[in-house]
Every structure is written in structure tokens, then in C-alpha cells.
Scaffold this active site. Structure first.
Site, PDB file in Angstrom:
ATOM      1  N   SER A 159       9.803 -11.634  14.185  1.00  0.00           N
ATOM      2  CA  SER A 159      10.879 -10.829  14.746  1.00  0.00           C
ATOM      3  C   SER A 159      11.356 -11.390  16.071  1.00  0.00           C
ATOM      4  O   SER A 159      10.587 -12.001  16.811  1.00  0.00           O
ATOM      5  CB  SER A 159      10.366  -9.400  14.941  1.00  0.00           C
ATOM      6  OG  SER A 159      11.191  -8.686  15.827  1.00  0.00           O
ATOM      7  N   LYS A 175       3.066  -9.425  16.222  1.00  0.00           N
ATOM      8  CA  LYS A 175       3.890 -10.485  15.614  1.00  0.00           C
ATOM      9  C   LYS A 175       3.601 -11.818  16.298  1.00  0.00           C
ATOM     10  O   LYS A 175       3.445 -12.860  15.670  1.00  0.00           O
ATOM     11  CB  LYS A 175       5.386 -10.144  15.741  1.00  0.00           C
ATOM     12  CG  LYS A 175       5.860  -9.025  14.841  1.00  0.00           C
ATOM     13  CD  LYS A 175       5.775  -9.392  13.367  1.00  0.00           C
ATOM     14  CE  LYS A 175       6.343  -8.313  12.477  1.00  0.00           C
ATOM     15  NZ  LYS A 175       6.156  -8.598  11.035  1.00  0.00           N
ATOM     16  N   LEU A 217      19.441   2.023  15.104  1.00  0.00           N
ATOM     17  CA  LEU A 217      20.825   2.483  15.229  1.00  0.00           C
ATOM     18  C   LEU A 217      21.519   2.723  13.900  1.00  0.00           C
ATOM     19  O   LEU A 217      22.084   3.805  13.667  1.00  0.00           O
ATOM     20  CB  LEU A 217      21.629   1.459  16.050  1.00  0.00           C
ATOM     21  CG  LEU A 217      23.103   1.803  16.280  1.00  0.00           C
ATOM     22  CD1 LEU A 217      23.239   3.044  17.155  1.00  0.00           C
ATOM     23  CD2 LEU A 217      23.854   0.625  16.908  1.00  0.00           C
ATOM     24  N   TYR A 246       3.482  -3.729  19.056  1.00  0.00           N
ATOM     25  CA  TYR A 246       4.064  -4.225  17.796  1.00  0.00           C
ATOM     26  C   TYR A 246       4.486  -5.687  17.972  1.00  0.00           C
ATOM     27  O   TYR A 246       4.103  -6.552  17.186  1.00  0.00           O
ATOM     28  CB  TYR A 246       5.272  -3.377  17.385  1.00  0.00           C
ATOM     29  CG  TYR A 246       6.172  -4.106  16.424  1.00  0.00           C
ATOM     30  CD1 TYR A 246       7.387  -4.645  16.847  1.00  0.00           C
ATOM     31  CD2 TYR A 246       5.781  -4.316  15.106  1.00  0.00           C
ATOM     32  CE1 TYR A 246       8.186  -5.352  15.975  1.00  0.00           C
ATOM     33  CE2 TYR A 246       6.570  -5.021  14.220  1.00  0.00           C
ATOM     34  CZ  TYR A 246       7.785  -5.546  14.672  1.00  0.00           C
ATOM     35  OH  TYR A 246       8.574  -6.259  13.812  1.00  0.00           O
ATOM     36  N   ASN A 265       0.835  -1.220   0.000  1.00  0.00           N
ATOM     37  CA  ASN A 265       0.000   0.000   0.000  1.00  0.00           C
ATOM     38  C   ASN A 265       0.866   1.266   0.000  1.00  0.00           C
ATOM     39  O   ASN A 265       0.363   2.381   0.060  1.00  0.00           O
ATOM     40  CB  ASN A 265      -0.966  -0.004   1.200  1.00  0.00           C
ATOM     41  CG  ASN A 265      -0.230   0.095   2.544  1.00  0.00           C
ATOM     42  OD1 ASN A 265       0.993   0.256   2.570  1.00  0.00           O
ATOM     43  ND2 ASN A 265      -0.971  -0.011   3.623  1.00  0.00           N
TER      44      ASN A 265
HETATM   45  C1  WQD Z   1      19.786  -1.248  18.640  1.00  0.00           C
HETATM   46  C2  WQD Z   1      20.617  -0.715  19.813  1.00  0.00           C
HETATM   47  C3  WQD Z   1      19.434   0.867  21.173  1.00  0.00           C
HETATM   48  C4  WQD Z   1      19.124   4.014  18.155  1.00  0.00           C
HETATM   49  C5  WQD Z   1      14.458  -3.035  16.719  1.00  0.00           C
HETATM   50  C6  WQD Z   1      13.061  -3.424  16.990  1.00  0.00           C
HETATM   51  C7  WQD Z   1      12.890  -4.903  16.731  1.00  0.00           C
HETATM   52  C8  WQD Z   1      13.379  -5.248  15.347  1.00  0.00           C
HETATM   53  C9  WQD Z   1      14.815  -4.793  15.145  1.00  0.00           C
HETATM   54  C10 WQD Z   1      11.497  -5.261  13.865  1.00  0.00           C
HETATM   55  C11 WQD Z   1      19.789  -0.600  21.083  1.00  0.00           C
HETATM   56  C12 WQD Z   1      20.622   1.526  20.494  1.00  0.00           C
HETATM   57  C13 WQD Z   1      19.400   2.812  18.788  1.00  0.00           C
HETATM   58  C14 WQD Z   1      19.749   5.212  18.599  1.00  0.00           C
HETATM   59  C15 WQD Z   1      20.907   3.952  20.274  1.00  0.00           C
HETATM   60  N1  WQD Z   1      12.562  -4.646  14.359  1.00  0.00           N
HETATM   61  N2  WQD Z   1      20.283   2.801  19.828  1.00  0.00           N
HETATM   62  N3  WQD Z   1      20.619   5.130  19.649  1.00  0.00           N
HETATM   63  O1  WQD Z   1      15.712  -1.994  19.360  1.00  0.00           O
HETATM   64  O2  WQD Z   1      17.353  -3.901  18.975  1.00  0.00           O
HETATM   65  O3  WQD Z   1      15.312  -3.727  17.577  1.00  0.00           O
HETATM   66  O4  WQD Z   1      14.844  -3.377  15.401  1.00  0.00           O
HETATM   67  O5  WQD Z   1      11.120  -6.362  14.072  1.00  0.00           O
HETATM   68  O6  WQD Z   1      11.516  -5.204  16.845  1.00  0.00           O
HETATM   69  O7  WQD Z   1      12.806  -3.182  18.351  1.00  0.00           O
HETATM   70  O8  WQD Z   1      17.152  -2.093  17.268  1.00  0.00           O
HETATM   71  O9  WQD Z   1      18.480  -0.402  16.082  1.00  0.00           O
HETATM   72  O10 WQD Z   1      16.514   0.361  17.511  1.00  0.00           O
HETATM   73  O11 WQD Z   1      18.592  -0.473  18.605  1.00  0.00           O
HETATM   74  O12 WQD Z   1      21.709   3.907  21.222  1.00  0.00           O
HETATM   75  O13 WQD Z   1      19.529   6.331  18.052  1.00  0.00           O
HETATM   76  O14 WQD Z   1      21.035   0.609  19.496  1.00  0.00           O
HETATM   77  O15 WQD Z   1      19.334   1.314  22.527  1.00  0.00           O
HETATM   78  O16 WQD Z   1      20.637  -0.926  22.175  1.00  0.00           O
HETATM   79  P1  WQD Z   1      16.398  -2.908  18.432  1.00  0.00           P
HETATM   80  P2  WQD Z   1      17.654  -0.576  17.307  1.00  0.00           P
END
Ligand code: WQD
Length: 336
Positions: A124, A152, A199, A148, A32
Site C-alpha cells: 500500500s 505492510k 471516502l 496497519y 477466512n
Molecule cells: C480519502 C480522503 C479523507 C472518508 C486509505 C488507507 C490506505 C489505503 C487506501 C489500504 C482523505 C477523506 C474520507 C470520509 C473524508 N488502504 N475522507 N470523509 O485515507 O487516503 O487511504 O485507503 O491500504 O492505507 O489509509 O483513503 O478514502 O479513507 O480518505 O473526508 O468519510 O477522503 O480525509 O482525505 P486514505 P480514504
């Protein structure tokens, strides 16, 4: 073999379409375009010099969904379509349940009406909630810590019930760890809407000058350097995992669940230093308070996928950083 990919213009979807076309599958996409751009598929066609049938349809539109299957009757479906922002799901839970669960229920119904019962579902690692040990195996307890993740998990339960109701269903659930990076061509990659939650895209946007500084959420975790550990997996390895899952669908039955990760964990600071080493870019950063819901360490046990899918991730953290930067540097404003 004809494969219908829902959500195929998204980040993981487009990379999976690329790998499917490379393996000479016939591919159609239904999307979509609420959180992606058709540009990604145009670029996949450019890389592969192959055609993708595209249907701009919402899975909640049962009539139009049915019509897609009349026009393109696949042998199997890969289901990516769904909302996936953890923070947004906390604010708008009903939208997440309606979209993710409702869309999946419509999809199952239409597949059944067309006697198509081979399905790969994009799940996930978030379904493991806050694991009390690592590495994480597929038989670990499941729970969810946000709407979310609950969508899943509920979809996984729904698929198990469907499979138990009719042994002709053949379902594979893939639990992704942290997909990052981009196809080595630099032509397709991750193009999040607005400020990235994750990240890697945040780091690449700092590197390209779109964002000023990276905030690291907490450096007081019980890990070697105090920052969280995650199992980052190159999106191309992840995409190829879907190709292997389709091979498996030809021989398996019932519902089978697999972790797709590298089995290795890296901390935020390790990612940062690797990215700076590989790209030569300096990433200004600061430590701020922990992010709600973050777990200190999460990484996969990949034995089952290796044994039963004959798949393992090959690319390392340097490849992930190099390819993520390659796409971002060639596309400073993503697909715009
Ligand atoms: C990774 C690490 C943050 C951003 C997410 C979803 C999960 C899956 C994968 C879909 C963590 C740290 C992050 C920033 C930071 N997605 N961080 N500063 O949270 O492990 O998983 O993506 O299914 O459902 O939750 O990934 O990349 O958000 O974070 O310090 O600006 O990087 O605290 O430790 P996450 P992430």
C-alpha cells in the site's frame, strides 16, 4: 497457469480473480471470510461462467494451509489476505501484527515446502508515511504512521530478506494508491463491513440513502480547495495490474516493487462534484475537523509500472464514480 489468491473474496481480491479468469488462468482462493463474503466469488463465477476452487482456511492455521497447497499446487500466489483498517490497527496492534505478519510467515513457509517461489504481495502507498513531495516514486523513503502501515512495511522487508536468502524466489510488491469503483457489470463491488472508513463507499452509501450526510475531514489543507488530494484508481485497472505482474513474474527474478496508481490526484471536493455530476445524485456534506494521520496530498509516479509491467490505468474519475454508483444502486445493502 494455476494461481492461488489469498484473501480472494475481498474487494480487490474478487476483482483480481475476475481478471485472472478472463485471462484463462486457473484460480483458487483461500480466505477466512472474516472481512468478506463468499458471495463475491459466486458472482465472479456467474460473470465468467468459470469455476473458482475455494478453501475457507485461516493463514494462521499452518496444518490446514499446508493441506490447501497439497490439494491445489499453484504456479504463483497473490497475497491479499490481511486486516486493513487503519483506525482498528491503532486500537488492536497485536491482532494486526499476529494476523498480517503471522499469516504471511506461514504462507512463505508452506510455499517453500512446496517449492513454489513466485509471489505477488498486496502492499500500500501507506508505506510512504507522510511524503514530503509528490508525485511519489518507488525509491522514496518508507516509514509508517500506524500499525496497519507498519505491518505492510515489515512484510515488504521480510520478503526482501526471503528473496536475498534464496535467489529462486521471484517476488513482486504492488503498492496500491486508493482503489475505488466496481466492475462495470455492477455485479461485484466494494462492500465494507459497518460504517465505511473510506471516502468512496461513504459517498455511495449517502447516495443510496443508507447514510445521511458526508463529513469532510478538514478543508484547511494547503491544497487548491483546502481538501486532501489522493490518487484514486479504478479497482478494475488495479486488478489488471496483477495480471501484468504475473506476466512479469515469468521473466523477472528477485524482488521488484511497483506503484499502482493513476499518477493523477483529485481532492475530496473534486470527487464529490464529479460523483454528483455523473450520477445526478445530491450528496449532503459538511466540513469537520481533520482526521488524525491524513496527509494533504498523495499521488503516484507510475513510470516504473508502465516501463516494466507494460501497465497503466485507463479509467478516469468519472468511470470510477459511475461504476461505484452502479454497484451500490443495484446492491443497496451490498452483498447481504
Ligand atoms: C480519502 C480522503 C479523507 C472518508 C486509505 C488507507 C490506505 C489505503 C487506501 C489500504 C482523505 C477523506 C474520507 C470520509 C473524508 N488502504 N475522507 N470523509 O485515507 O487516503 O487511504 O485507503 O491500504 O492505507 O489509509 O483513503 O478514502 O479513507 O480518505 O473526508 O468519510 O477522503 O480525509 O482525505 P486514505 P480514504
Amino acid at each position: 497457469m494455476k494461481i492461488l489468491v489469498t484473501g480472494g473474496s475481498g474487494y480487490i481480491g474478487s476483482h483480481t480473480c475476475l481478471e485472472l479468469l478472463k485471462m484463462n488462468y486457473e484460480v483458487a482462493v483461500i480466505d477466512n471470510l472474516s472481512n468478506s463474503k463468499k458471495t463475491s466469488l459466486k458472482r465472479v463465477e456467474k460473470i465468467t461462467k468459470n469455476k473458482i476452487d475455494f478453501f475457507k482456511v485461516d493463514l494462521l492455521d499452518l496444518k490446514k494451509l499446508n493441506h490447501v497447497f497439497d490439494k491445489f499446487t499453484p504456479d504463483a500466489v497473490i497475497h491479499f489476505a490481511g486486516k486493513k483498517a487503519v483506525g482498528e490497527s491503532v486500537i488492536k496492534p497485536i491482532e494486526y501484527y499476529k494476523n498480517n505478519l503471522g499469516g504471511t510467515i506461514n504462507l512463505i513457509e508452506v510455499m517453500k515446502n512446496h517449492n513454489i517461489k513466485k509471489l505477488i504481495f498486496s502492499s500500500s502507498c501507506t508505506v510512504y508515511g507522510l511524503p514530503n513531495k509528490v508525485p511519489i516514486k518507488e525509491d522514496f523513503p518508507v516509514s509508517a504512521v500506524n500499525p496497519y502501515g507498519r505491518t505492510k512495511l515489515f512484510i515488504e522487508f521480510l520478503l526482501q530478506d526471503v528473496s536475498q536468502s534464496d535467489p529462486n524466489w521471484n517476488i513482486i510488491v504492488l503498492r496500491y494508491f486508493n482503489p475505488v469503483g466496481a466492475d462495470q457489470s455492477g455485479i461485484i463491488g466494494e462492500d465494507p463491513n459497518g460504517i465505511p472508513n473510506n471516502l468512496f463507499p461513504y459517498i455511495t452509501q449517502v447516495a443510496v440513502g443508507k447514510l445521511p450526510i458526508l463529513s469532510i475531514y478538514g478543508n484547511d489543507y494547503p491544497t487548491p480547495d483546502g481538501t486532501c488530494i489522493r490518487d484514486y484508481i479504478h479497482v478494475s485497472d488495479l486488478a489488471f495490474g496483477h495480471v501484468k505482474a504475473i506476466d512479469k513474474l515469468r521473466k523477472s527474478s528477485g524482488t521488484n516493487t511497483y506503484n499502482l496508481g493513476t499518477g493523477k490526484g483529485y481532492s475530496v471536493l473534486e470527487v464529490l462534484s464529479t460523483f454528483e455530476k455523473v450520477t445526478g445524485k445530491n450528496i449532503p456534506h459538511r466540513f469537520v475537523k481533520r482526521r488524525e494521520g491524513d496527509v494533504s496530498a498523495s499521488y503516484s509516479d507510475t513510470t516504473k509500472a508502465r516501463r516494466e509491467l507494460g501497465w497503466k490505468a485507463n479509467k478516469n474519475l468519472e468511470d470510477m464514480c459511475k461504476d461505484a454508483w452502479h454497484f451500490q444502486s443495484l446492491n443497496p445493502r451490498g452483498y447481504n
